[in-house]
Design a protein around this motif. Structure first.
Motif, PDB file in Angstrom:
ATOM      1  N   GLN A   6      -1.887   4.595   5.231  1.00  0.00           N
ATOM      2  CA  GLN A   6      -3.197   4.038   4.531  1.00  0.00           C
ATOM      3  C   GLN A   6      -2.505   3.892   3.087  1.00  0.00           C
ATOM      4  O   GLN A   6      -2.281   4.865   2.197  1.00  0.00           O
ATOM      5  CB  GLN A   6      -4.071   5.325   4.568  1.00  0.00           C
ATOM      6  N   TYR A   7      -2.950   2.540   2.389  1.00  0.00           N
ATOM      7  CA  TYR A   7      -2.428   2.445   1.158  1.00  0.00           C
ATOM      8  C   TYR A   7      -3.556   2.223   0.231  1.00  0.00           C
ATOM      9  O   TYR A   7      -3.621   2.404  -0.907  1.00  0.00           O
ATOM     10  CB  TYR A   7      -1.662   1.316   0.950  1.00  0.00           C
ATOM     11  N   GLY A   8      -4.753   1.639   0.798  1.00  0.00           N
ATOM     12  CA  GLY A   8      -5.843   1.493  -0.045  1.00  0.00           C
ATOM     13  C   GLY A   8      -6.523   2.663  -0.661  1.00  0.00           C
ATOM     14  O   GLY A   8      -6.610   3.844   0.074  1.00  0.00           O
ATOM     15  N   CYS A   9      -7.013   2.594  -2.089  1.00  0.00           N
ATOM     16  CA  CYS A   9      -7.766   3.659  -2.575  1.00  0.00           C
ATOM     17  C   CYS A   9      -6.892   4.947  -2.685  1.00  0.00           C
ATOM     18  O   CYS A   9      -7.575   6.168  -2.582  1.00  0.00           O
ATOM     19  CB  CYS A   9      -8.961   3.880  -1.904  1.00  0.00           C
ATOM     20  N   ARG A  10      -5.759   4.913  -2.876  1.00  0.00           N
ATOM     21  CA  ARG A  10      -4.957   6.230  -2.926  1.00  0.00           C
ATOM     22  C   ARG A  10      -3.915   5.987  -4.162  1.00  0.00           C
ATOM     23  O   ARG A  10      -3.453   4.729  -4.479  1.00  0.00           O
ATOM     24  CB  ARG A  10      -3.964   6.491  -1.661  1.00  0.00           C
ATOM     25  N   ARG A  11      -3.853   7.008  -4.901  1.00  0.00           N
ATOM     26  CA  ARG A  11      -2.885   7.085  -6.151  1.00  0.00           C
ATOM     27  C   ARG A  11      -1.471   6.673  -5.675  1.00  0.00           C
ATOM     28  O   ARG A  11      -0.876   7.474  -4.792  1.00  0.00           O
ATOM     29  CB  ARG A  11      -3.244   8.371  -6.822  1.00  0.00           C
ATOM     30  N   GLY A  12      -1.021   5.879  -6.456  1.00  0.00           N
ATOM     31  CA  GLY A  12       0.565   5.588  -6.115  1.00  0.00           C
ATOM     32  C   GLY A  12       0.917   4.903  -5.004  1.00  0.00           C
ATOM     33  O   GLY A  12       1.758   4.775  -4.496  1.00  0.00           O
ATOM     34  N   ARG A  13      -0.138   4.405  -4.311  1.00  0.00           N
ATOM     35  CA  ARG A  13       0.056   3.767  -3.058  1.00  0.00           C
ATOM     36  C   ARG A  13      -0.816   2.158  -3.215  1.00  0.00           C
ATOM     37  O   ARG A  13      -1.823   2.342  -3.172  1.00  0.00           O
ATOM     38  CB  ARG A  13      -0.310   4.615  -1.856  1.00  0.00           C
ATOM     39  N   SER A  14      -0.191   1.269  -3.179  1.00  0.00           N
ATOM     40  CA  SER A  14      -1.064  -0.114  -3.092  1.00  0.00           C
ATOM     41  C   SER A  14      -0.337  -1.103  -2.484  1.00  0.00           C
ATOM     42  O   SER A  14       0.772  -0.873  -1.672  1.00  0.00           O
ATOM     43  CB  SER A  14      -1.114  -0.468  -4.694  1.00  0.00           C
ATOM     44  N   SER A  15      -0.728  -2.409  -2.472  1.00  0.00           N
ATOM     45  CA  SER A  15      -0.515  -3.548  -1.690  1.00  0.00           C
ATOM     46  C   SER A  15       1.220  -3.523  -2.066  1.00  0.00           C
ATOM     47  O   SER A  15       2.184  -4.144  -1.374  1.00  0.00           O
ATOM     48  CB  SER A  15      -1.080  -4.588  -1.573  1.00  0.00           C
ATOM     49  N   ALA A  16       1.440  -3.347  -3.408  1.00  0.00           N
ATOM     50  CA  ALA A  16       2.734  -3.830  -4.114  1.00  0.00           C
ATOM     51  C   ALA A  16       3.890  -2.948  -3.458  1.00  0.00           C
ATOM     52  O   ALA A  16       5.004  -3.087  -3.647  1.00  0.00           O
ATOM     53  CB  ALA A  16       2.643  -3.428  -5.540  1.00  0.00           C
ATOM     54  N   ILE A  17       3.407  -1.795  -2.928  1.00  0.00           N
ATOM     55  CA  ILE A  17       4.275  -0.601  -2.307  1.00  0.00           C
ATOM     56  C   ILE A  17       4.503  -1.114  -0.748  1.00  0.00           C
ATOM     57  O   ILE A  17       5.338  -0.843  -0.206  1.00  0.00           O
ATOM     58  CB  ILE A  17       3.817   0.772  -2.451  1.00  0.00           C
ATOM     59  N   ALA A  18       3.160  -1.565  -0.113  1.00  0.00           N
ATOM     60  CA  ALA A  18       3.222  -1.787   1.303  1.00  0.00           C
ATOM     61  C   ALA A  18       3.781  -2.702   1.595  1.00  0.00           C
ATOM     62  O   ALA A  18       4.488  -2.922   2.908  1.00  0.00           O
ATOM     63  CB  ALA A  18       1.458  -1.835   1.528  1.00  0.00           C
ATOM     64  N   LEU A  19       4.078  -4.066   0.982  1.00  0.00           N
ATOM     65  CA  LEU A  19       4.601  -5.247   1.200  1.00  0.00           C
ATOM     66  C   LEU A  19       6.115  -4.894   1.429  1.00  0.00           C
ATOM     67  O   LEU A  19       6.770  -5.463   2.375  1.00  0.00           O
ATOM     68  CB  LEU A  19       4.303  -6.262   0.190  1.00  0.00           C
ATOM     69  N   PRO A  20       6.790  -4.385   0.382  1.00  0.00           N
ATOM     70  CA  PRO A  20       8.174  -4.069   0.502  1.00  0.00           C
ATOM     71  C   PRO A  20       8.682  -3.232   1.790  1.00  0.00           C
ATOM     72  O   PRO A  20       9.636  -3.423   2.636  1.00  0.00           O
ATOM     73  CB  PRO A  20       8.611  -3.485  -0.741  1.00  0.00           C
ATOM     74  N   GLU A  21       7.540  -2.082   2.222  1.00  0.00           N
ATOM     75  CA  GLU A  21       7.905  -1.284   3.171  1.00  0.00           C
ATOM     76  C   GLU A  21       7.761  -2.048   4.581  1.00  0.00           C
ATOM     77  O   GLU A  21       8.435  -2.051   5.356  1.00  0.00           O
ATOM     78  CB  GLU A  21       6.791  -0.221   3.414  1.00  0.00           C
ATOM     79  N   LEU A  22       6.849  -3.086   4.740  1.00  0.00           N
ATOM     80  CA  LEU A  22       6.785  -4.019   5.937  1.00  0.00           C
ATOM     81  C   LEU A  22       7.783  -4.629   6.014  1.00  0.00           C
ATOM     82  O   LEU A  22       8.318  -5.037   6.958  1.00  0.00           O
ATOM     83  CB  LEU A  22       5.222  -4.761   5.512  1.00  0.00           C
ATOM     84  N   ASP A  23       8.458  -5.241   4.813  1.00  0.00           N
ATOM     85  CA  ASP A  23       9.487  -6.165   5.012  1.00  0.00           C
ATOM     86  C   ASP A  23      10.506  -5.355   5.553  1.00  0.00           C
ATOM     87  O   ASP A  23      11.423  -6.177   6.330  1.00  0.00           O
ATOM     88  CB  ASP A  23       9.648  -6.628   3.285  1.00  0.00           C
ATOM     89  N   ALA A  24      10.593  -4.233   4.785  1.00  0.00           N
ATOM     90  CA  ALA A  24      12.033  -3.312   5.590  1.00  0.00           C
ATOM     91  C   ALA A  24      11.534  -2.941   6.830  1.00  0.00           C
ATOM     92  O   ALA A  24      12.675  -3.084   7.792  1.00  0.00           O
ATOM     93  CB  ALA A  24      11.909  -2.013   4.795  1.00  0.00           C
ATOM     94  N   HIS A  25      10.423  -2.934   7.642  1.00  0.00           N
ATOM     95  CA  HIS A  25      10.244  -2.645   9.120  1.00  0.00           C
ATOM     96  C   HIS A  25      10.599  -4.021   9.724  1.00  0.00           C
ATOM     97  O   HIS A  25      11.233  -3.896  10.875  1.00  0.00           O
ATOM     98  CB  HIS A  25       8.850  -2.529   9.185  1.00  0.00           C
ATOM     99  N   ILE A  26      10.144  -5.149   9.257  1.00  0.00           N
ATOM    100  CA  ILE A  26      10.363  -6.367   9.720  1.00  0.00           C
ATOM    101  C   ILE A  26      12.085  -6.408  10.161  1.00  0.00           C
ATOM    102  O   ILE A  26      12.486  -6.794  10.878  1.00  0.00           O
ATOM    103  CB  ILE A  26       9.681  -7.593   8.931  1.00  0.00           C
ATOM    104  N   TYR A  27      12.635  -6.176   8.948  1.00  0.00           N
ATOM    105  CA  TYR A  27      14.207  -6.675   8.799  1.00  0.00           C
ATOM    106  C   TYR A  27      14.914  -5.473   9.771  1.00  0.00           C
ATOM    107  O   TYR A  27      15.652  -6.125  10.580  1.00  0.00           O
ATOM    108  CB  TYR A  27      14.759  -6.243   7.240  1.00  0.00           C
ATOM    109  N   THR A  28      14.268  -4.345   9.666  1.00  0.00           N
ATOM    110  CA  THR A  28      14.985  -3.306  10.838  1.00  0.00           C
ATOM    111  C   THR A  28      14.726  -3.895  12.403  1.00  0.00           C
ATOM    112  O   THR A  28      15.528  -3.950  13.176  1.00  0.00           O
ATOM    113  CB  THR A  28      14.204  -2.044  10.453  1.00  0.00           C
TER     114      THR A  28
END
Length: 162
Positions: free
Chosen positions: A86-108
């Motif tokens: 869960q990234y929404g409505c959480r401090r220090g977690r946003s789509s700006a963090i979610a997208l690179p993590e998603l990119d890393a999962h796709i690459y892996t």
């Protein structure tokens, strides 16, 4: 704004907030929302769906809401009740963090010759459809007891608008 107030005013306001918290009674006048329709950019003013409703609330209510939100968020975060995905409505977690993590999962996944899958939810207009009793029941199941859930229940019930 609060920093500009006289120390006596801040002391009285703090005392008021503490009395509200101890009594678990959110003032009913603070539950009033004045709804103002704002025209969305480049929309037809004659179409009612072209307007976005904005709720104006008491400033004092908003301050207490922020305090309650911080306390509830602390409880949920410190007891690990929120899913790491869960990234929404959480401090220090946003789509700006979610997208690179998603990119890393796709690459892996591609590197391991597997297929990556993901699901995205857009919860447009979700707040008006929230079942408050379910929220309170979930907090109870998380062993949240005492003044905070009582005040949250009082806060969520008997709200009104004009």
């Amino acid at each position: 704004m609060l920093l500009k107030l006289h120390l006596n005013t801040i002391t009285h306001f703090t005392s008021l907030l503490n009395r509200i918290f101890l009594s678990s009674e959110f003032p009913s006048s603070w539950k009033l929302a004045v709804i103002i329709p704002l025209l969305k950019p480049f929309k037809d003013p004659s179409n009612p769906s072209s307007y976005r409703p904005i709720s104006l609330l008491s400033t004092l209510s908003k301050i207490l809401e922020r305090i309650l939100n911080k306390r509830l968020t602390w409880f949920l975060e410190s007891n690990n009740f929120l899913n790491e995905a869960q990234y929404g409505c959480r401090r220090g977690r946003s789509s700006a963090i979610a997208l690179p993590e998603l990119d890393a999962h796709i690459y892996t996944a591609i590197s391991n010759n597997s297929r990556p899958y993901s699901i995205f939810f857009d919860l447009e207009n979700a707040f008006p459809r929230v079942w408050c009793q379910l929220i309170l029941s979930a907090l109870h199941s998380y062993d949240l007891r005492g003044l905070l859930p009582n005040l949250l229940q009082n806060y969520l019930t008997n709200r009104y608008f004009q």
